[in-house]
Design an enzyme around this catalytic site. Structure first.
Site, PDB file in Angstrom:
ATOM      1  N   ASP A 263       0.869  -1.179   0.000  1.00  0.00           N
ATOM      2  CA  ASP A 263       0.000   0.000   0.000  1.00  0.00           C
ATOM      3  C   ASP A 263       0.908   1.231   0.000  1.00  0.00           C
ATOM      4  O   ASP A 263       1.696   1.435   0.926  1.00  0.00           O
ATOM      5  CB  ASP A 263      -0.886   0.014   1.243  1.00  0.00           C
ATOM      6  CG  ASP A 263      -1.921  -1.106   1.220  1.00  0.00           C
ATOM      7  OD1 ASP A 263      -2.698  -1.164   0.256  1.00  0.00           O
ATOM      8  OD2 ASP A 263      -1.927  -1.918   2.167  1.00  0.00           O
ATOM      9  N   ASP A 427     -13.641  -5.494  -2.025  1.00  0.00           N
ATOM     10  CA  ASP A 427     -13.566  -5.201  -0.586  1.00  0.00           C
ATOM     11  C   ASP A 427     -14.924  -5.483   0.054  1.00  0.00           C
ATOM     12  O   ASP A 427     -15.706  -4.559   0.306  1.00  0.00           O
ATOM     13  CB  ASP A 427     -13.183  -3.735  -0.352  1.00  0.00           C
ATOM     14  CG  ASP A 427     -11.747  -3.432  -0.730  1.00  0.00           C
ATOM     15  OD1 ASP A 427     -10.862  -4.216  -0.350  1.00  0.00           O
ATOM     16  OD2 ASP A 427     -11.508  -2.419  -1.411  1.00  0.00           O
TER      17      ASP A 427
END
Length: 579
Positions: A263, A427
């Site tokens: 990330d 997600d």
């Protein structure tokens, strides 16, 4: 031409930067052929490609490259094709009925059967050399020693990513150098005839094993024209079953993939760092940071970490871009530079996610998702990961009664670059219900982990904006819709498991794996090497991803692979840097 110079045909078909970087690492200079005359005048030619057969041939023909490529091959000068570069040499492809290929290899490219396996094939597999009874020992020896499987350790793994393949038939037997088996289907994975060498796998994405293949081609001086592109009388023999002169021992060597995820976001100084996902508080404890907050948590520099993962044996590296620039991706100079620099020293596939959608920049100019993806591909990415935009596209598809309209980012990128280039990042989060009826038509499972009020059922709600907003869409609706639109892979996160180190959500993964025929990457929750083995064994996923435990060295990638191998799984070993 300089002795260490090679020309490369670039017709806009995907990521060619990685090939340029791989060749440069070997000490060769790459010159890009931008005209038919460049192709005709080249002395050594690379013909790469990532994408779909139809769009690739359209680009080749529109640039006037088709005849110059065939003339070059007929001249006897060394030629190497990669991926679409091998398929385009064929007569045609089931991927684009009615579109003619270059007609060099007498074959029609066929789609893999997905009756018992995921399609595309995405991952590391072996190229098994064949023994041809009607080919001289000298030629076979030359092929084996100069082109494939150089490590002297038996099995050598190369990276494949494709939905279509060249079948092994009587017509192709004089071309075949190696075969590969995937899910019971054996296909031609490399060809060699005269001055032509081509591979279905990507040597530039196959670690040091792939670099050795490229080096073999670059250092060879084959001047041996392919015989006439027909069989001499204008007749092409019919396709039949694999001939008995091919001595084969088919075995599916496809490995389980271990993927490292980073990330990436900017810190207060404007530098890109690896941190936690943007659904978290990414700052340290209050201190001297912006607005009195702590500094952005820094787990490492993205290029350095990616290189470390490559050296430790990661099969792929994924960047999730959570910088502010993702709102204007074409202005994301720092992230694009990360991709460029990473691809200079990391020779495994790179995926980039974040901001892949139609965008309007500050000047008011509109940029399509296809344009945004193209910029990432040109900067070194092999695949793009689409998140929120996939949710919105799926909602629109369902509202149209499942009718495709060709306008979505998924459809456009898939048509131009192939399904294998499009990853859907999902997600989802659990929504507990007392009964299936209470889920209002969503795909429900009976869970072994009851909810806070003892609920025995749940469904998985899809979210957008980094998990901050839930939608009236379940994970099965999303993934099946995206598969229909042309996505090639699912990156399946789980908000309930993320950061827990308690293992993957097996119930979620089983539900999605049973709903789609494309590969699935398990994500969120890994904390021990055993978790990787369990998710492979109990769900059948093709890959498993982790982030923090790799960044912090809590679980080394090498330990994961050792555990998987001990459990009987095929894994790609860490390759030697010897070239």
């Amino acid at each position: 031409m300089a002795s260490n110079e090679v020309w490369m045909v670039d017709y806009g078909a995907g990521n060619v930067r990685s090939l340029i970087n791989a060749v440069s690492k070997l000490g060769w200079k790459v010159r890009v052929a931008s005209s038919p005359d460049d192709i005709r005048n080249a002395q050594k030619l690379l013909f790469p490609g990532v994408g779909a057969f139809g769009s690739a041939m359209e680009a080749i023909n529109s640039r006037g490259y088709a005849q110059p490529i065939k003339d070059y091959i007929n001249s006897g000068r060394p030629f190497m094709g990669i991926c679409i570069g091998i398929q385009s040499l064929c007569e045609g492809s089931e991927e684009a009925p009615g579109v003619s290929g270059l007609g060099v290899i007498p074959a029609t490219v066929q789609r893999f059967s997905n009756a018992d396996k995921a399609v595309p094939q995405i991952g590391w597999n072996c190229a098994d050399e064949v023994s041809l009874a009607d080919v001289s020992k000298e030629r076979t020896l030359l092929e084996r020693t100069q082109l494939l499987n150089h490590n002297g350790k038996g099995e050598t793994f190369y990276y494949f990513v494709h939905s279509y393949m060249i079948p092994l038939t009587e017509r192709t037997k004089e071309w075949v150098l190696s075969t590969t088996t995937y899910g019971g289907e054996t296909f031609v994975s490399a060809v060699r005839k005269g001055n032509v060498f081509a591979t279905q796998f990507h040597p530039e994405k196959s670690g040091f094993a792939g670099l050795r293949v490229l080096k073999s081609f670059l250092t060879s001086d084959i001047v041996d024209p392919v015989p006439s592109l027909t069989n001499g009388n204008g007749q092409v023999p019919p396709a039949v079953a694999p001939p008995t002169t091919l001595q084969l021992a088919p075995k599916d060597h496809l490995t389980k993939r271990v993927i490292a995820c980073l990330d990436v976001r900017a810190n207060d100084a404007g530098d890109l760092v690896v941190t936690k996902g943007d659904q978290y508080d990414v700052r340290e404890k209050p201190g001297d940071g912006a607005d009195g907050k702590g500094e952005v948590r820094n787990l490492g520099k993205p290029v350095d970490l990616a290189r470390r993962y490559f050296e430790e044996g990661a099969d792929e590296v994924t960047f999730l871009n959570i910088t502010s620039f993702r709102n204007v991706p074409l202005a994301d100079v720092p992230m694009l530079e990360v991709l460029r620099r990473t691809s200079e020293s990391v020779f495994v596939p790179l995926t980039i996610g974040g901001g892949i959608r139609d965008v309007t920049d500050p000047s008011g100019a509109v940029h399509s998702a296809l344009e945004v993806a193209g910029e990432y591909f040109r900067s070194g990415a092999d695949k793009v990961s689409i998140g929120s935009d996939a949710v919105f596209a799926s909602e629109a598809l369902i509202s149209r009664g499942g009718k495709l309209d060709g306008t979505t980012s998924i459809e456009q990128i898939s048509w131009a670059y192939g399904a294998q280039a499009v990853v859907i990042s999902v997600d989802p989060r659990r929504v507990y219900v007392a009964s299936p009826e209470a889920a209002l038509g969503h795909a429900v499972i009976e869970t072994a982990f009851p909810g806070p009020n003892g609920e025995r059922f749940c469904w998985y709600q899809c979210t957008v904006k980094g998990g901050r907003e839930g939608r009236d869409l379940d994970v099965v609706q999303l993934t099946t819709s995206c598969e229909k639109m042309g996505a090639g892979e699912i990156l399946l996160n789980c908000m309930d498991k993320d950061g827990t180190n308690s293992g993957y959500d097996l119930e979620l993964i089983r539900q999605v794996k049973s709903a789609v025929r494309i590969p699935v990457i398990a994500s969120s929750g890994a904390g021990h090497p055993q978790h990787f083995a369990v998710v492979f064994e109990e769900t059948g996923v093709e890959a498993a991803l982790a982030a923090g435990i790799f960044h912090r060295r809590e679980v080394p990638i090498e330990d994961v692979k050792k555990h998987l191998k001990a459990k009987g799984h095929i894994v790609r070993p860490v390759d030697s840097t010897s070239l």
